[in-house]
Design an enzyme around this catalytic site. Structure first.
Site, PDB file in Angstrom:
ATOM      1  N   LYS A 277      62.054  -3.745  92.161  1.00 53.20           N
ATOM      2  CA  LYS A 277      61.034  -4.470  91.382  1.00 53.20           C
ATOM      3  C   LYS A 277      59.642  -4.037  91.806  1.00 53.20           C
ATOM      4  O   LYS A 277      58.782  -3.759  90.984  1.00 53.20           O
ATOM      5  CB  LYS A 277      61.200  -5.954  91.647  1.00 53.20           C
ATOM      6  CG  LYS A 277      61.570  -6.954  90.670  1.00 53.20           C
ATOM      7  CD  LYS A 277      62.104  -6.808  89.331  1.00 53.20           C
ATOM      8  CE  LYS A 277      62.717  -5.577  88.861  1.00 53.20           C
ATOM      9  NZ  LYS A 277      63.893  -5.695  88.033  1.00 53.20           N
TER      10      LYS A 277
ATOM     11  N   GLU B 247      58.931  -0.218  90.760  1.00 54.47           N
ATOM     12  CA  GLU B 247      58.854   0.145  89.340  1.00 54.47           C
ATOM     13  C   GLU B 247      57.617  -0.407  88.655  1.00 54.47           C
ATOM     14  O   GLU B 247      57.090   0.229  87.748  1.00 54.47           O
ATOM     15  CB  GLU B 247      60.134  -0.229  88.581  1.00 54.47           C
ATOM     16  CG  GLU B 247      60.390  -1.698  88.423  1.00 54.47           C
ATOM     17  CD  GLU B 247      61.672  -1.993  87.659  1.00 54.47           C
ATOM     18  OE1 GLU B 247      62.074  -1.197  86.816  1.00 54.47           O
ATOM     19  OE2 GLU B 247      62.261  -3.060  87.923  1.00 54.47           O
TER      20      GLU B 247
ATOM     21  N   CYS C  21      63.071   5.382  72.853  1.00 54.39           N
ATOM     22  CA  CYS C  21      62.891   5.730  71.443  1.00 54.39           C
ATOM     23  C   CYS C  21      63.221   4.524  70.556  1.00 54.39           C
ATOM     24  O   CYS C  21      64.219   3.852  70.758  1.00 54.39           O
ATOM     25  CB  CYS C  21      63.750   6.903  70.998  1.00 54.39           C
ATOM     26  SG  CYS C  21      63.272   8.450  71.727  1.00 54.39           S
TER      27      CYS C  21
ATOM     28  N   TRP D 228      60.309   8.541  73.476  1.00 57.48           N
ATOM     29  CA  TRP D 228      60.361   8.633  74.938  1.00 57.48           C
ATOM     30  C   TRP D 228      60.864  10.044  75.212  1.00 57.48           C
ATOM     31  O   TRP D 228      62.022  10.361  74.929  1.00 57.48           O
ATOM     32  CB  TRP D 228      61.321   7.577  75.493  1.00 57.48           C
ATOM     33  CG  TRP D 228      61.300   7.442  76.984  1.00 57.48           C
ATOM     34  CD1 TRP D 228      60.478   6.634  77.733  1.00 57.48           C
ATOM     35  CD2 TRP D 228      62.164   8.103  77.922  1.00 57.48           C
ATOM     36  NE1 TRP D 228      60.775   6.771  79.063  1.00 57.48           N
ATOM     37  CE2 TRP D 228      61.799   7.669  79.217  1.00 57.48           C
ATOM     38  CE3 TRP D 228      63.198   9.034  77.805  1.00 57.48           C
ATOM     39  CZ2 TRP D 228      62.429   8.105  80.372  1.00 57.48           C
ATOM     40  CZ3 TRP D 228      63.827   9.479  78.957  1.00 57.48           C
ATOM     41  CH2 TRP D 228      63.444   9.017  80.224  1.00 57.48           C
TER      42      TRP D 228
ATOM     43  N   LYS E 137      63.243   0.400  78.381  1.00 59.49           N
ATOM     44  CA  LYS E 137      64.036  -0.823  78.524  1.00 59.49           C
ATOM     45  C   LYS E 137      65.508  -0.558  78.270  1.00 59.49           C
ATOM     46  O   LYS E 137      66.377  -1.097  78.938  1.00 59.49           O
ATOM     47  CB  LYS E 137      63.500  -1.865  77.546  1.00 59.49           C
ATOM     48  CG  LYS E 137      64.213  -3.207  77.597  1.00 59.49           C
ATOM     49  CD  LYS E 137      63.779  -3.979  78.805  1.00 59.49           C
ATOM     50  CE  LYS E 137      64.504  -5.298  78.959  1.00 59.49           C
ATOM     51  NZ  LYS E 137      64.409  -5.768  80.364  1.00 59.49           N
TER      52      LYS E 137
ATOM     53  N   ASN F 271      66.741   8.958  67.557  1.00 61.81           N
ATOM     54  CA  ASN F 271      66.903   8.406  68.902  1.00 61.81           C
ATOM     55  C   ASN F 271      68.201   8.968  69.448  1.00 61.81           C
ATOM     56  O   ASN F 271      69.231   8.866  68.791  1.00 61.81           O
ATOM     57  CB  ASN F 271      66.947   6.867  68.810  1.00 61.81           C
ATOM     58  CG  ASN F 271      67.282   6.218  70.155  1.00 61.81           C
ATOM     59  OD1 ASN F 271      67.203   6.866  71.196  1.00 61.81           O
ATOM     60  ND2 ASN F 271      67.648   4.957  70.106  1.00 61.81           N
ATOM     61  N   GLY F 272      68.144   9.588  70.640  1.00 63.68           N
ATOM     62  CA  GLY F 272      69.356  10.154  71.231  1.00 63.68           C
ATOM     63  C   GLY F 272      69.082  11.565  71.713  1.00 63.68           C
ATOM     64  O   GLY F 272      67.920  11.991  71.796  1.00 63.68           O
TER      65      GLY F 272
ATOM     66  N   GLU G  66      67.176  -5.054  95.065  1.00 65.14           N
ATOM     67  CA  GLU G  66      66.512  -5.477  93.841  1.00 65.14           C
ATOM     68  C   GLU G  66      65.019  -5.719  94.082  1.00 65.14           C
ATOM     69  O   GLU G  66      64.180  -5.347  93.270  1.00 65.14           O
ATOM     70  CB  GLU G  66      67.201  -6.733  93.270  1.00 65.14           C
ATOM     71  CG  GLU G  66      66.588  -7.294  91.998  1.00 65.14           C
ATOM     72  CD  GLU G  66      66.521  -6.296  90.836  1.00 65.14           C
ATOM     73  OE1 GLU G  66      67.093  -5.191  90.930  1.00 65.14           O
ATOM     74  OE2 GLU G  66      65.864  -6.625  89.836  1.00 65.14           O
TER      75      GLU G  66
ATOM     76  N   ARG H  89      60.913  -0.899  74.626  1.00 68.28           N
ATOM     77  CA  ARG H  89      61.992   0.037  74.958  1.00 68.28           C
ATOM     78  C   ARG H  89      61.483   1.222  75.776  1.00 68.28           C
ATOM     79  O   ARG H  89      62.263   1.950  76.372  1.00 68.28           O
ATOM     80  CB  ARG H  89      62.636   0.569  73.666  1.00 68.28           C
ATOM     81  CG  ARG H  89      63.297  -0.506  72.848  1.00 68.28           C
ATOM     82  CD  ARG H  89      63.620  -0.004  71.469  1.00 68.28           C
ATOM     83  NE  ARG H  89      64.718   0.946  71.470  1.00 68.28           N
ATOM     84  CZ  ARG H  89      65.996   0.620  71.367  1.00 68.28           C
ATOM     85  NH1 ARG H  89      66.335  -0.645  71.253  1.00 68.28           N
ATOM     86  NH2 ARG H  89      66.933   1.534  71.357  1.00 68.28           N
TER      87      ARG H  89
ATOM     88  N   HIS I  90      68.172   4.816 112.354  1.00 69.50           N
ATOM     89  CA  HIS I  90      68.853   6.111 112.330  1.00 69.50           C
ATOM     90  C   HIS I  90      68.045   7.133 111.525  1.00 69.50           C
ATOM     91  O   HIS I  90      68.608   8.008 110.878  1.00 69.50           O
ATOM     92  CB  HIS I  90      70.273   5.961 111.771  1.00 69.50           C
ATOM     93  CG  HIS I  90      71.122   5.089 112.647  1.00 69.50           C
ATOM     94  ND1 HIS I  90      71.631   5.521 113.853  1.00 69.50           N
ATOM     95  CD2 HIS I  90      71.485   3.795 112.539  1.00 69.50           C
ATOM     96  CE1 HIS I  90      72.295   4.537 114.431  1.00 69.50           C
ATOM     97  NE2 HIS I  90      72.217   3.474 113.655  1.00 69.50           N
TER      98      HIS I  90
HETATM   99  C1  F6R Z   1      64.991  -2.468  86.325  1.00 68.85           C
HETATM  100  C2  F6R Z   1      65.764  -2.369  85.104  1.00 68.85           C
HETATM  101  C3  F6R Z   1      66.802  -1.310  85.013  1.00 68.85           C
HETATM  102  C4  F6R Z   1      68.026  -1.813  84.229  1.00 68.85           C
HETATM  103  C5  F6R Z   1      68.988  -0.646  83.974  1.00 68.85           C
HETATM  104  C6  F6R Z   1      70.235  -1.091  83.243  1.00 68.85           C
HETATM  105  O1  F6R Z   1      64.079  -3.521  86.251  1.00 68.85           O
HETATM  106  O2  F6R Z   1      65.555  -3.100  84.169  1.00 68.85           O
HETATM  107  O3  F6R Z   1      67.173  -0.831  86.274  1.00 68.85           O
HETATM  108  O4  F6R Z   1      68.632  -2.829  84.961  1.00 68.85           O
HETATM  109  O5  F6R Z   1      68.338   0.340  83.229  1.00 68.85           O
HETATM  110  O6  F6R Z   1      69.928  -1.601  81.986  1.00 68.85           O
HETATM  111  P1  F6R Z   1      70.952  -2.502  81.203  1.00 68.85           P
HETATM  112  O7  F6R Z   1      71.118  -3.764  81.998  1.00 68.85           O
HETATM  113  O8  F6R Z   1      70.344  -2.734  79.871  1.00 68.85           O
HETATM  114  O9  F6R Z   1      72.247  -1.737  81.139  1.00 68.85           O
END
Ligand code: F6R
Length: 584
Positions: free
Chosen positions: A464, A467, A2, A75, A579, A99-100, A460, A27, A483
């Site tokens: 990546k 997502e 949002c 969102w 984001k 937002n919230g 990670e 975001r 297992h």
């Molecule tokens: C994945 C990604 C998320 C953030 C997570 C934490 O690519 O970006 O997994 O790492 O949402 O976000 P922050 O770092 O802003 O607390």
């Protein structure tokens, strides 16, 4: 998650709101809308999907000749992705964006319905509009104060009142909101990026403060008293929010990694300006998603090199579980945005228990940066792509520096200087990773295997890939695969093996052979030429384990990126993702 932008001033708000909403796209959102106000008339226009849909609709609409407006990217939390649920919402004389999450929305809604309010959407937001309207006589400040005293949960609101001249109101709790000072008008926004084309001077609204904006003035009230706000000047350059010739922000941000790493290493070349973690008996690293995976690399380093006991927990669990603290515990919070709701809650929990907190954070004005006892800034600049890349790399680098500081390893500090150039070389091979993507982009599943710190990199890499490319992917400790999960291995399933830790190299290699015997396609990323090549092998420069992940994970980031390119996906804004995850 949002986004809010609002303007009151001499210009028509349309361009300002649309430009702001576009800057907030990163975001994450699924619908958008604006409200324009002129005298006592309010016009609301909203659509589902991209901002371009909203722009199209605006072109076809006779717009009010307004000088005040609010805009929103939604969102979805309460209620599906529909035009009715998109913001702004209007009940009675009150129009607002939110937002919230209002946690007691259901109860409040029942009460308000009994009083005769008719709701038009399934959102929690409409309840706030109705509540404010209920308490509004002719004193907007009073109505807002009274309404927020009834609301449980998190909110940032931009509010308009039909009959309250040209005033824009803003208030927040646990969701970010700033006020911006312009030449011919004033702004509210979820972050400075939204309004940076119009002003770089802003203040952070603190919890419970209410701002009243007119075209020439901003007044902020805390507990009924007018207060003076510190004005911050943003250091954002045009480059930060520009793709600079790259097709996507994600690629641009990966390619920036050597530069931002170099800046970080230079900033801490004398590591005495870092806290000494050796004074703690135990460290809890708490974060979400990639930030937590960065934490797992850090925990491996701190345990291996400094013998400090480390626990890594995802913030959404940590905040609710019984945590047994040692008196000499440090809680490290890692967050790019500094606004992740669960990480904020975990930090507050530790603080309530009088435990020291240290934040590793990118956004310097964020809630986590401001509330943690101590904060280290990674200096990634603006990260626009939803999938984090450069911020993750800097989070890992910061944890490596903290480890180096703890064991006073001057040699490692010298080695740090060489890492950006070595990473540049790896990124220069990106055509190789693009070819991997070409081979795998049509698969349904992929696996990443490794042991110890290599497994942390796998997590990670796997995140990546999934997502941005929507390919189901899992990371496994190499020895654990047999297992259960090995039953999923069949002909052609890509298995990425990360092998950099010499001590356990042969062990992981045996697991690779196990999946190869079941016809998996093996992609090995290693730092050692002796590791067998089973079809694809990329050898990164060998460096100490402090820094090895900084050369391996970018390879995985690029494989994820190019795979999404081959699938022609919305790489910078993957579906359903946000984001800044400002709700639970
Ligand atoms: C994945 C990604 C998320 C953030 C997570 C934490 O690519 O970006 O997994 O790492 O949402 O976000 P922050 O770092 O802003 O607390």
């Amino acid at each position: 998650m949002c986004g809010i932008v609002g303007y009151v001033g001499e210009q028509h708000p349309k361009e300002i709101l649309i430009s702001g909403l576009k800057k907030l796209e990163y975001r994450g959102y699924d619908s958008s809308g604006i409200a324009l106000k002129k005298d006592d008339k309010v016009q609301i226009i909203k659509t589902v999907g991209r901002i371009s849909n909203l722009e199209e609709k605006l072109k076809k609409t006779d717009l009010l000749d307004a000088n005040i407006g609010i805009g929103h990217t939604r969102w979805a939390t309460h209620g599906g992705v529909t035009e009715e649920n998109a913001h702004p919402h209007k009940i009675g004389r009150v129009t607002l964006v939110h937002n919230g999450i209002i946690e007691n929305a259901a109860n409040l809604k029942t009460e308000l319905e009994e009083e005769g309010v008719i709701f038009n959407s399934n959102t929690d937001t409409e309840v706030a509009a109705a509540l404010i309207d209920k308490y509004y006589d002719d004193n907007a400040l009073f109505a807002i104060k009274k309404a927020i005293s009834k609301i449980k949960g998190s909110y940032a609101f931009g509010i308009l009142f039909d009959d309250d001249d040209d005033k824009l109101y803003a208030v927040r709790k646990d969701s970010p909101l700033i006020i911006g000072y312009g030449k011919d008008g004033n702004f509210i926004a979820s972050d400075i990026a939204a309004i940076v084309n119009y002003t770089k001077d802003y203040s952070l609204l603190d919890e419970g403060e209410i701002a009243i904006l007119t075209k020439n003035n901003i007044e902020v009230f805390s507990n009924g008293e007018m207060i003076h706000k510190k004005v911050i000047h943003a250091n954002i350059t045009a480059e930060d929010s520009d793709k600079c010739g790259y097709e996507h922000f994600m690629l641009k941000e990966i390619m920036e990694e050597p530069k931002v790493l170099d800046n970080l290493f230079k900033k801490y070349e004398n590591f005495s300006n870092l806290p000494d973690l050796l004074k703690y008996k135990e460290i809890h690293i708490v974060a979400c998603g990639s930030a937590m995976y960065a934490g797992i690399i850090g925990a491996n380093l701190l345990e291996e090199k400094c013998n400090i006991k480390c626990y890594v927990e995802c913030a959404s669990e940590y905040r609710y579980k019984k945590v047994i603290y040692d008196r000499k515990t440090l809680v490290i919070l890692i967050s790019q945005s500094g606004e992740t709701a669960d990480t904020i809650a975990a930090m507050r929990k530790a603080k309530e228990d009088n435990i020291d907190t240290l934040a590793i954070v990118n956004v310097e004005t964020s809630t986590i940066a401001r509330e943690a006892d101590n904060a280290l800034f990674i200096g990634a600049g603006v990260e626009v792509a939803v999938a984090t890349t450069k911020a993750y790399i800097l989070q890992v680098a910061m944890l490596a520096l903290l480890t180096i500081r703890a064991n006073q390893n001057k040699e490692a500090l010298m080695e740090a200087k060489k890492i950006p150039a070595l990473l540049n070389k790896v990124l220069g091979d990106r055509e190789i990773f693009e070819n991997v993507a070409k081979e795998i982009y049509q698969v349904h599943d992929a696996f990443f295997i490794g042991r110890g710190i290599d497994y942390a990199m796998c997590m990670e890499g796997s995140l990546k890939l999934k997502e941005v490319s929507y390919i189901h992917s899992e990371a496994f400790q190499a020895g654990e695969l047999k297992h259960g999960t090995i039953s999923l291995i069949e002909k052609g399933v890509p298995v990425f093996a990360i092998i950099t830790d010499k001590k356990i190299m042969d062990k992981t290699e045996s697991n690779v052979v196990e999946v190869k015997s079941r016809d998996a396609s093996i992609y090995t990323i290693t730092n050692n030429n002796e590791v067998p090549n089973h079809g694809f092998r990329y050898v990164v420069p060998k460096v100490s384990s402090y820094f090895q992940s900084l050369l391996v994970v970018p390879v995985l980031q690029l494989i994820g990126y190019y795979t999404a390119c081959y699938k022609n996906l919305d790489i910078d804004k993957p579906r359903n993702l946000a984001k800044s995850v400002t709700v639970e």
